[in-house]
Design a protein around this motif. Structure first.
Motif, PDB file in Angstrom:
ATOM      1  N   PRO A  19       0.633  -1.280   0.153  1.00 43.08           N
ATOM      2  CA  PRO A  19       0.143  -0.010  -0.002  1.00 43.08           C
ATOM      3  C   PRO A  19       0.777   1.176   0.057  1.00 43.08           C
ATOM      4  O   PRO A  19       1.854   0.968   0.463  1.00 43.08           O
ATOM      5  CB  PRO A  19      -0.731  -0.153   1.211  1.00 43.08           C
ATOM      6  CG  PRO A  19      -0.087  -1.128   2.295  1.00 43.08           C
ATOM      7  CD  PRO A  19       0.765  -1.959   1.214  1.00 43.08           C
ATOM      8  N   GLU A  23      -2.314   5.799   1.346  1.00 50.33           N
ATOM      9  CA  GLU A  23      -3.498   5.025   1.740  1.00 50.33           C
ATOM     10  C   GLU A  23      -3.529   4.459   3.011  1.00 50.33           C
ATOM     11  O   GLU A  23      -4.188   4.480   3.890  1.00 50.33           O
ATOM     12  CB  GLU A  23      -3.496   3.602   0.864  1.00 50.33           C
ATOM     13  CG  GLU A  23      -4.247   2.597   1.019  1.00 50.33           C
ATOM     14  CD  GLU A  23      -5.863   3.374   0.566  1.00 50.33           C
ATOM     15  OE1 GLU A  23      -6.764   2.509   1.034  1.00 50.33           O
ATOM     16  OE2 GLU A  23      -5.779   4.159  -0.176  1.00 50.33           O
ATOM     17  N   HIS A  46      -9.106  12.855  -0.829  1.00 52.13           N
ATOM     18  CA  HIS A  46      -8.910  12.316   0.021  1.00 52.13           C
ATOM     19  C   HIS A  46     -10.064  12.112   0.825  1.00 52.13           C
ATOM     20  O   HIS A  46     -10.476  11.413   1.782  1.00 52.13           O
ATOM     21  CB  HIS A  46      -7.777  12.678   0.604  1.00 52.13           C
ATOM     22  CG  HIS A  46      -6.523  12.415  -0.128  1.00 52.13           C
ATOM     23  ND1 HIS A  46      -5.317  13.205   0.095  1.00 52.13           N
ATOM     24  CD2 HIS A  46      -6.153  11.561  -1.233  1.00 52.13           C
ATOM     25  CE1 HIS A  46      -4.358  12.614  -0.651  1.00 52.13           C
ATOM     26  NE2 HIS A  46      -4.984  11.823  -1.579  1.00 52.13           N
ATOM     27  N   LYS A  49     -12.595   9.187  -0.099  1.00 51.44           N
ATOM     28  CA  LYS A  49     -12.130   8.247   0.291  1.00 51.44           C
ATOM     29  C   LYS A  49     -12.548   7.842   1.793  1.00 51.44           C
ATOM     30  O   LYS A  49     -12.758   6.968   2.349  1.00 51.44           O
ATOM     31  CB  LYS A  49     -10.782   7.862   0.148  1.00 51.44           C
ATOM     32  CG  LYS A  49     -10.489   7.940  -1.446  1.00 51.44           C
ATOM     33  CD  LYS A  49      -8.756   7.493  -1.574  1.00 51.44           C
ATOM     34  CE  LYS A  49      -8.706   7.177  -3.225  1.00 51.44           C
ATOM     35  NZ  LYS A  49      -7.227   7.053  -3.376  1.00 51.44           N
TER      36      LYS A  49
END
Length: 431
Positions: A19, A23, A46, A49
């Motif tokens: 990752p 993340e 971001h 997410k």
């Protein structure tokens, strides 16, 4: 002496499975969001997410005034309720969540048992989003021990007094006055799903309840729609409510249907009609007779705001029906009137024949389940001869005769088609 050289590695391993640092950071933010909600400091992509991964179980003290994303609140709603009609909440998922969440708390609130802070602590979180409340259940206090109840009864000597004291419901005053955007309030003082525990006193709307509610509604200056149905509202309670609604700055719809309002209550409502901005009034299924109907008619004759009046399932009889008819000879704003199931007969039909010939604003009349008779039907047909405004006329079970009912339907249908074509040729400029 032989030497073997081997390379051992995971054939499925790939650098792509490692990752990215970004993340890992986003995962950390999601897992620690309750302690450190730094949503506003993230880039838009971001933020998206993080919002998609946030738990819907986070405390409202964290999410209420921080998260405005509709997709997040949609997840909250669909996980709480199987049926979610967001159109009933201004097409806003966030508004829907807070309105229904608050409604559920009120429906389950037990006076003297539930902690009032459950409601008070929610107010600063939901006050900017709640515009409508629909509460169809109010639980009474937990019933005291029967022995204690008998002792109290022997001391007071009044069973009625005991019931009144012990069955008061949650006082909405603090809540309603703290919701600055509240526009609609729909209430029913009853208990749902009581099963074998049914008792009549579970459905009491006490006079103290009425006092508390009336004072709260008076202070709710932005309230536009007030509905108090199926709550055993009698004349005294209706008069108390009306007294607090006189000269209300915003109220346009009042629904007191399915109660016990009689002539005294109807007189009070008649006074309200001309001391407010009411446009819609529903008094369906009460106990209003011809004196109450005459009081309403007197107010209607002078009124210039009311557009809809529902008196279905009362007993105004011909004296009340004729009074309303005479009022409609001068009234120029009412568009819809429902007089179904009011024990009306031919004299009312005769007067309404004049109304149909002169009134140009009425578009809907309902005379269903009355006994207007064949001659009454002919009178109505004659009155409709030059009427171009009426687009709905319900004469089911009014005993006017099949042929007369058919001819009236033809005239009304022609008016409706003409109105539809007129709207197509001259579309409204309103949004």
């Amino acid at each position: 002496l032989y030497c073997t050289h081997r390379i051992i590695e995971d054939p499925e391993w790939s650098l792509a499975t490692v990752p990215h640092l970004t993340e890992l950071c986003l995962q950390h933010i999601v897992h620690n969001f309750e302690k450190n909600p730094i949503l506003d400091h993230l880039l838009p992509e971001h933020q998206r997410k993080v919002l998609d991964r946030l738990s819907t179980g986070l405390p409202l003290t964290v999410t209420a005034n921080l998260i405005s994303d509709e997709d997040y609140w949609k997840r909250c709603c669909t996980e709480c309720w199987q049926v979610c009609d967001v159109s009933n909440h201004g097409d806003s998922w966030k508004r829907m969540f807070f309105e229904r969440h608050l409604e559920n708390i009120l429906k389950c609130f037990i006076p003297n048992t539930t902690d009032p802070n459950q409601v008070l602590e929610l107010i600063p979180l939901c006050k900017d989003y709640v515009r409508k409340l629909e509460v169809d259940q109010f639980l009474p206090p937990v019933k005291v021990d029967q022995k204690e109840e008998r002792d109290d009864l022997s001391d007071t000597g009044s069973e009625f007094g005991l019931g009144e004291v012990s069955m008061h419901h949650y006082d909405l005053g603090v809540l309603i006055t703290a919701l600055p955007h509240l526009e609609e309030l729909h209430l029913t003082y009853s208990v749902k799903d009581c099963g074998m525990n049914f008792e009549w006193n579970l459905f009491n709307f006490t006079y103290q309840d009425c006092c508390n509610l009336a004072a709260a509604v008076k202070m709710c200056h932005n309230l536009k729609v007030f509905k108090l149905t199926r709550s055993k509202v009698d004349d005294d309670k209706a008069r108390l409510l009306v007294r607090n609604l006189l000269d209300h700055p915003c109220l346009v719809e009042l629904n007191l249907s399915h109660n016990r309002i009689g002539d005294k209550g109807a007189r009070a409502v008649g006074k309200l009609i001309n001391h407010s901005r009411l446009e819609i009034l529903d008094l369906c299924n009460n106990q209003i007779r011809h004196p109450g109907a005459q009081a309403l008619a007197q107010a209607l004759a002078q009124n210039s705001t009311l557009t809809s009046l529902n008196l279905r399932l009362n007993c105004v009889e011909d004296e009340g029906g004729e009074a309303i008819g005479r009022a409609l000879l001068t009234n120029t704003t009412l568009q819809s009137i429902h007089l179904g199931s009011n024990n009306l007969s031919e004299p009312t039909a005769v007067l309404f024949s004049q109304v149909l010939a002169q009134n140009t604003t009425l578009t809907s009349i309902n005379f269903s389940c009355n006994r207007l008779g064949l001659d009454g039907g002919k009178e109505l047909l004659d009155g409709l001869a030059d009427n171009k405004a009426l687009t709905e006329f319900d004469l089911r079970l009014a005993e006017v005769g099949q042929e007369t009912e058919y001819l009236i339907h033809q005239i009304v249908w022609a008016n409706r088609e003409a109105a539809r074509l007129g709207r197509l040729q001259h579309p409204s400029t309103k949004p």
